[in-house]
Each structure stands twice: as C-alpha cells, then as structure tokens.
Design a protein around this motif. Structure first.
Motif, PDB file in Angstrom:
ATOM      1  N   PRO A   1      29.812  46.325  47.571  1.00  0.00           N
ATOM      2  CA  PRO A   1      31.111  45.954  48.181  1.00  0.00           C
ATOM      3  C   PRO A   1      32.082  45.276  47.208  1.00  0.00           C
ATOM      4  CG  PRO A   1      29.231  45.037  49.415  1.00  0.00           C
ATOM      5  CD  PRO A   1      28.688  45.524  48.117  1.00  0.00           C
ATOM      6  N   ARG A   2      31.608  44.926  46.034  1.00  0.00           N
ATOM      7  CA  ARG A   2      32.460  44.165  45.115  1.00  0.00           C
ATOM      8  C   ARG A   2      33.670  44.961  44.619  1.00  0.00           C
ATOM      9  NH1 ARG A   2      28.137  40.517  41.564  1.00  0.00           N
ATOM     10  NH2 ARG A   2      27.861  38.963  43.218  1.00  0.00           N
ATOM     11  N   TYR A   3      33.545  46.282  44.521  1.00  0.00           N
ATOM     12  CA  TYR A   3      34.704  47.068  44.038  1.00  0.00           C
ATOM     13  C   TYR A   3      35.885  46.868  44.985  1.00  0.00           C
ATOM     14  CZ  TYR A   3      31.163  49.304  41.148  1.00  0.00           C
ATOM     15  OH  TYR A   3      30.151  49.515  40.267  1.00  0.00           O
ATOM     16  N   ALA A   4      35.612  46.969  46.279  1.00  0.00           N
ATOM     17  CA  ALA A   4      36.689  46.788  47.258  1.00  0.00           C
ATOM     18  C   ALA A   4      37.190  45.336  47.244  1.00  0.00           C
ATOM     19  CB  ALA A   4      36.188  47.164  48.657  1.00  0.00           C
ATOM     20  N   MET A   5      36.259  44.398  47.046  1.00  0.00           N
ATOM     21  CA  MET A   5      36.672  42.988  46.983  1.00  0.00           C
ATOM     22  C   MET A   5      37.572  42.750  45.777  1.00  0.00           C
ATOM     23  SD  MET A   5      33.032  41.212  47.869  1.00  0.00           S
ATOM     24  CE  MET A   5      32.322  41.266  49.509  1.00  0.00           C
ATOM     25  N   ILE A   6      37.212  43.359  44.664  1.00  0.00           N
ATOM     26  CA  ILE A   6      38.030  43.216  43.454  1.00  0.00           C
ATOM     27  C   ILE A   6      39.425  43.800  43.685  1.00  0.00           C
ATOM     28  CG2 ILE A   6      38.309  44.092  41.092  1.00  0.00           C
ATOM     29  CD1 ILE A   6      35.266  43.738  40.734  1.00  0.00           C
ATOM     30  N   ASN A   7      39.483  44.963  44.303  1.00  0.00           N
ATOM     31  CA  ASN A   7      40.798  45.572  44.546  1.00  0.00           C
ATOM     32  C   ASN A   7      41.647  44.694  45.462  1.00  0.00           C
ATOM     33  OD1 ASN A   7      40.252  47.738  42.894  1.00  0.00           O
ATOM     34  ND2 ASN A   7      39.610  49.094  44.563  1.00  0.00           N
ATOM     35  N   GLU A   8      41.006  44.130  46.464  1.00  0.00           N
ATOM     36  CA  GLU A   8      41.736  43.239  47.372  1.00  0.00           C
ATOM     37  C   GLU A   8      42.208  41.975  46.647  1.00  0.00           C
ATOM     38  OE1 GLU A   8      42.753  43.273  50.776  1.00  0.00           O
ATOM     39  OE2 GLU A   8      42.527  45.359  50.168  1.00  0.00           O
ATOM     40  N   PHE A   9      41.324  41.433  45.842  1.00  0.00           N
ATOM     41  CA  PHE A   9      41.652  40.225  45.062  1.00  0.00           C
ATOM     42  C   PHE A   9      42.850  40.498  44.142  1.00  0.00           C
ATOM     43  CE2 PHE A   9      40.721  37.988  40.931  1.00  0.00           C
ATOM     44  CZ  PHE A   9      41.121  36.723  41.332  1.00  0.00           C
ATOM     45  N   GLU A  10      42.815  41.641  43.465  1.00  0.00           N
ATOM     46  CA  GLU A  10      43.912  41.965  42.543  1.00  0.00           C
ATOM     47  C   GLU A  10      45.202  42.251  43.328  1.00  0.00           C
ATOM     48  OE1 GLU A  10      42.298  44.988  39.972  1.00  0.00           O
ATOM     49  OE2 GLU A  10      40.989  43.548  38.943  1.00  0.00           O
ATOM     50  N   ARG A  11      45.054  42.751  44.561  1.00  0.00           N
ATOM     51  CA  ARG A  11      46.230  42.964  45.400  1.00  0.00           C
ATOM     52  C   ARG A  11      46.852  41.622  45.803  1.00  0.00           C
ATOM     53  NH1 ARG A  11      47.691  44.771  50.348  1.00  0.00           N
ATOM     54  NH2 ARG A  11      45.742  44.145  51.324  1.00  0.00           N
ATOM     55  N   LEU A  12      45.992  40.669  46.064  1.00  0.00           N
ATOM     56  CA  LEU A  12      46.476  39.316  46.356  1.00  0.00           C
ATOM     57  C   LEU A  12      47.260  38.773  45.149  1.00  0.00           C
ATOM     58  CD1 LEU A  12      46.424  36.453  47.795  1.00  0.00           C
ATOM     59  CD2 LEU A  12      44.216  36.129  46.699  1.00  0.00           C
ATOM     60  N   LEU A  13      46.708  38.971  43.965  1.00  0.00           N
ATOM     61  CA  LEU A  13      47.389  38.460  42.770  1.00  0.00           C
ATOM     62  C   LEU A  13      48.740  39.140  42.581  1.00  0.00           C
ATOM     63  CD1 LEU A  13      44.467  38.284  40.146  1.00  0.00           C
ATOM     64  CD2 LEU A  13      45.347  36.458  41.606  1.00  0.00           C
TER      65      LEU A  13
ATOM     66  N   ALA B   1      50.571  40.661  44.776  1.00  0.00           N
ATOM     67  CA  ALA B   1      51.489  40.296  45.859  1.00  0.00           C
ATOM     68  C   ALA B   1      52.034  38.878  45.663  1.00  0.00           C
ATOM     69  CB  ALA B   1      50.792  40.402  47.211  1.00  0.00           C
ATOM     70  N   SER B   2      51.379  38.105  44.821  1.00  0.00           N
ATOM     71  CA  SER B   2      51.818  36.730  44.568  1.00  0.00           C
ATOM     72  C   SER B   2      52.559  36.618  43.241  1.00  0.00           C
ATOM     73  CB  SER B   2      50.618  35.779  44.583  1.00  0.00           C
ATOM     74  OG  SER B   2      49.759  36.064  45.664  1.00  0.00           O
ATOM     75  N   GLY B   3      53.054  37.746  42.744  1.00  0.00           N
ATOM     76  CA  GLY B   3      53.919  37.700  41.550  1.00  0.00           C
ATOM     77  C   GLY B   3      53.201  37.851  40.222  1.00  0.00           C
ATOM     78  N   THR B   4      51.969  38.343  40.244  1.00  0.00           N
ATOM     79  CA  THR B   4      51.231  38.549  39.001  1.00  0.00           C
ATOM     80  C   THR B   4      51.215  40.038  38.662  1.00  0.00           C
ATOM     81  OG1 THR B   4      49.769  36.744  39.656  1.00  0.00           O
ATOM     82  CG2 THR B   4      49.028  38.101  37.804  1.00  0.00           C
ATOM     83  N   THR B   5      51.587  40.358  37.441  1.00  0.00           N
ATOM     84  CA  THR B   5      51.408  41.726  36.966  1.00  0.00           C
ATOM     85  C   THR B   5      50.050  41.781  36.278  1.00  0.00           C
ATOM     86  OG1 THR B   5      53.776  42.004  36.682  1.00  0.00           O
ATOM     87  CG2 THR B   5      52.359  43.525  35.451  1.00  0.00           C
ATOM     88  N   VAL B   6      49.218  42.715  36.700  1.00  0.00           N
ATOM     89  CA  VAL B   6      47.844  42.771  36.201  1.00  0.00           C
ATOM     90  C   VAL B   6      47.655  44.022  35.338  1.00  0.00           C
ATOM     91  CG1 VAL B   6      45.396  42.837  36.861  1.00  0.00           C
ATOM     92  CG2 VAL B   6      47.037  41.611  38.313  1.00  0.00           C
ATOM     93  N   LEU B   7      47.236  43.817  34.092  1.00  0.00           N
ATOM     94  CA  LEU B   7      46.972  44.934  33.173  1.00  0.00           C
ATOM     95  C   LEU B   7      45.529  44.822  32.694  1.00  0.00           C
ATOM     96  CD1 LEU B   7      50.128  44.630  30.855  1.00  0.00           C
ATOM     97  CD2 LEU B   7      49.874  46.044  32.903  1.00  0.00           C
ATOM     98  N   LYS B   8      44.795  45.917  32.760  1.00  0.00           N
ATOM     99  CA  LYS B   8      43.379  45.862  32.405  1.00  0.00           C
ATOM    100  C   LYS B   8      43.087  46.884  31.303  1.00  0.00           C
ATOM    101  CE  LYS B   8      42.518  46.664  36.754  1.00  0.00           C
ATOM    102  NZ  LYS B   8      41.987  46.777  38.139  1.00  0.00           N
TER     103      LYS B   8
ATOM    104  N   GLU C   1      47.280  51.440  41.664  1.00  0.00           N
ATOM    105  CA  GLU C   1      48.708  51.424  41.306  1.00  0.00           C
ATOM    106  C   GLU C   1      49.115  50.019  40.875  1.00  0.00           C
ATOM    107  OE1 GLU C   1      50.669  53.958  41.042  1.00  0.00           O
ATOM    108  OE2 GLU C   1      49.526  55.508  42.113  1.00  0.00           O
ATOM    109  N   GLN C   2      48.639  49.037  41.620  1.00  0.00           N
ATOM    110  CA  GLN C   2      49.120  47.681  41.340  1.00  0.00           C
ATOM    111  C   GLN C   2      48.394  47.027  40.170  1.00  0.00           C
ATOM    112  OE1 GLN C   2      47.594  48.388  44.294  1.00  0.00           O
ATOM    113  NE2 GLN C   2      45.912  46.944  44.572  1.00  0.00           N
ATOM    114  N   ALA C   3      47.179  47.469  39.878  1.00  0.00           N
ATOM    115  CA  ALA C   3      46.415  46.843  38.790  1.00  0.00           C
ATOM    116  C   ALA C   3      45.641  47.929  38.035  1.00  0.00           C
ATOM    117  CB  ALA C   3      45.472  45.782  39.353  1.00  0.00           C
ATOM    118  N   PRO C   4      46.347  48.680  37.205  1.00  0.00           N
ATOM    119  CA  PRO C   4      45.711  49.830  36.546  1.00  0.00           C
ATOM    120  C   PRO C   4      44.820  49.455  35.359  1.00  0.00           C
ATOM    121  CG  PRO C   4      48.023  49.686  35.907  1.00  0.00           C
ATOM    122  CD  PRO C   4      47.787  48.580  36.889  1.00  0.00           C
ATOM    123  N   TRP C   5      43.910  50.359  35.072  1.00  0.00           N
ATOM    124  CA  TRP C   5      43.096  50.264  33.860  1.00  0.00           C
ATOM    125  C   TRP C   5      43.659  51.211  32.808  1.00  0.00           C
ATOM    126  CZ3 TRP C   5      39.405  47.221  32.015  1.00  0.00           C
ATOM    127  CH2 TRP C   5      38.619  46.470  32.898  1.00  0.00           C
TER     128      TRP C   5
END
Ligand code: ATP
Ligand code: MG
Length: 267
Positions: free
Chosen positions: A144-156, A158-165, A220-224
C-alpha cells in the motif's frame, strides 16, 4: 529537452532499456560544461527569487544505487546557490524513534518550508526499495505504500511544493569503476563499505523494485526522471536543465515593496 528523461505517468519502466550513457543526448563535453555553468548561475538567481517570494517551495528527491552520484550531484549542481536557501537531508537506516512512527514521519518533517529548496539524499522511496529487497517488512505493509506515497506527494504539491524526483541511472560497469576508484584512491577509501558489495550482488533485485517505484509513483504532480548518469558532466547538465526549467515556469515574483519607498531619504 525538458521531457527527454521523464517517466511518463502510467508507463511501465524497463530500466535495462533506458540509457545510462550521455551519447545520443550530448556528445560535446566542453559545450556541456559552458551550458552547465550558465544554468548553475541562473539557478542561484532563481533560488534568490524563490526565497524572496516566500510563498512556494521546491523539493528535489535523489535516488541511486551506491556510487550513483547523489553526493556529487548535490555538490556540483547547488555549488552557487546560497546555503541559507537550501536544506539537504540524507536519509539513513531509520533510528528506533523513527521506526516507532509511520514511514513518512521523518520525511514530512524534512520537507521544505516556503521559499526553500529541499534536497533529499535518499528518501521515502527507500521504504519500497531496500525494505523490499531485504524483506524488512511483509508485502501487506509495503504494497500500500505506493498509493500512500502518491497521496503524500499530492499533499505536498497542493500545499505549494513543486516535487522533482531523479533516479541517477548508472550501469553495473560504471559502479564497478567507481568502487575500484574508491579502493585505489586513499582520500576516497572512507566512502567504501563492504555492505555496498552485498547490494551490488542484489543489483537485479534493486532494478526490479526501482522499476516498480518509478512506474507506480511517476505522477503529473510529482514526476520521476531517469537520468543517464555514467558521465557526471551529463548527469549534472540534465538535472540543472530540469531544475532551471521548472523554476522558470514557476514565474517567480518579488513581493510588493512597502508603499512610498521612493520618497524615503536616509539621513
Ligand atoms: P554514500 O553513497 O556516500 O555511501 P549513502 O546514502 O549510501 O551514502 P550510507 O550511510 O552509506 O549513505 O547508507 C545509508 C543506508 O541507509 C543505505 O544503505 C540505505 O539503503 C539505508 N536506508 C535508508 N532509508 C532506509 C529505510 N527506510 N529502511 C532501511 N534502510 C534504509
Ligand atoms: Mg553508502
């Protein structure tokens, strides 16, 4: 150019088919170096602007096999940036306190605040990488961690963080060379640990779990991005291009100054 090494959301990654070499993308080290220097200077200006604006933040996640170049990337790409505006966090084997919490607890605490660039040297992805290869937790915990990670990164985001991996993709041969250098060069010996050889033996297992992480969690919001990393100069250039391109697209602004500053005369 921006999308060259992007993992398109929803695609199944096959690392063996993805290049570790610069050739085909760039073949002139000298022009690459010039471009990199210009980008590095621009990154410093953009970071100043991000900090001044103080409303948004950037998170850069670095993952790689041992000797993949995470440290070198941080040293080179961020060389010109004001240290006050960047916070690097290296995630090691979790402490007892960290293990007593959920796997994102230590990660969340380290995410960047407004105006900051956060750099993760390893990250929450270890919890679906080494943790799977070494069978540290059972499948019902890691799955389940993959979905949790995606949700966590969506939270980030949505809170004004641009995430690049970034996954720094090196070949097995290049890792061998770099390990050998560490053994041969007295000033690099401290970097070598026998445990790295165990991980090297588990290379196919690591590639498989990396493929899962990249396939499930490039969104889309936190690409690799999978960066060809056998040549350090190309790795640095490719990452600098993406960082600078991303910050440019953010259209950073300076906050409005106080009114009436033109009339001020300093005695
Ligand atoms: P270097 O490349 O310079 O050796 P490093 O990032 O490998 O730096 P180390 O202290 O050698 O740093 O290794 C950190 C270790 O911590 C790695 O082996 C990594 O897999 C492990 N680690 C990180 N997060 C976790 C985690 N959540 N669970 C288990 N192990 C983890
Ligand atoms: Mg190590």
């Amino acid at each position: 150019m921006f999308d060259t090494h992007l993992v398109k959301p929803g695609t199944a990654v096959r690392l063996a088919e993805m290049p570790t070499e610069a050739s085909g993308f760039h073949d002139d080290r000298d022009t690459a170096r010039d471009e990199f220097r210009e980008l590095r200077a621009e990154l410093a200006d953009l970071q100043y602007n991000l900090y001044a604006e103080g409303r948004r933040k950037l998170l850069v996640v670095l993952q790689a096999m041992d000797a993949g170049g995470k440290d070198g990337t941080i040293r080179k790409v961020f060389e010109r940036v004001n240290p006050q505006g960047v916070r690097v966090t290296s995630f090691k084997v979790p402490s007892a306190e960290e293990l007593a919490h959920d796997f994102l607890w230590r990660i969340h605490k380290a995410t960047p605040a407004n105006g900051m660039i956060g750099v993760f040297n390893r990250s929450h992805y270890e919890d679906v990488l080494v943790v799977r290869v070494d069978r540290i937790v059972p499948e019902e915990i890691w799955r389940p961690r993959y979905a949790m990670i995606n949700e966590f990164e969506r939270l980030l985001t949505a809170s004004g963080t641009t995430v690049l991996k970034f996954f720094l993709h090196i070949s097995l041969d290049e890792q061998k060379q770099r390990f050998q250098d560490r053994l041969d060069e007295p000033s690099k010996r401290w970097k070598f640990s026998r445990g790295d050889l165990d991980k090297r033996r588990q290379w196919p297992d690591y590639m498989a779990v990396y493929e899962d992480a990249l396939s499930h969690c490039s969104t889309e919001q936190a690409p690799w991005w999978v960066i060809p990393a056998d040549q350090k100069w190309y790795r640095n250039l490719a990452i600098a291009r993406i960082l600078v391109g991303t910050l440019r697209r953010m259209e950073l602004d300076f906050p409005d100054p106080e009114e009436g500053l033109d009339e001020i005369r300093i005695e």
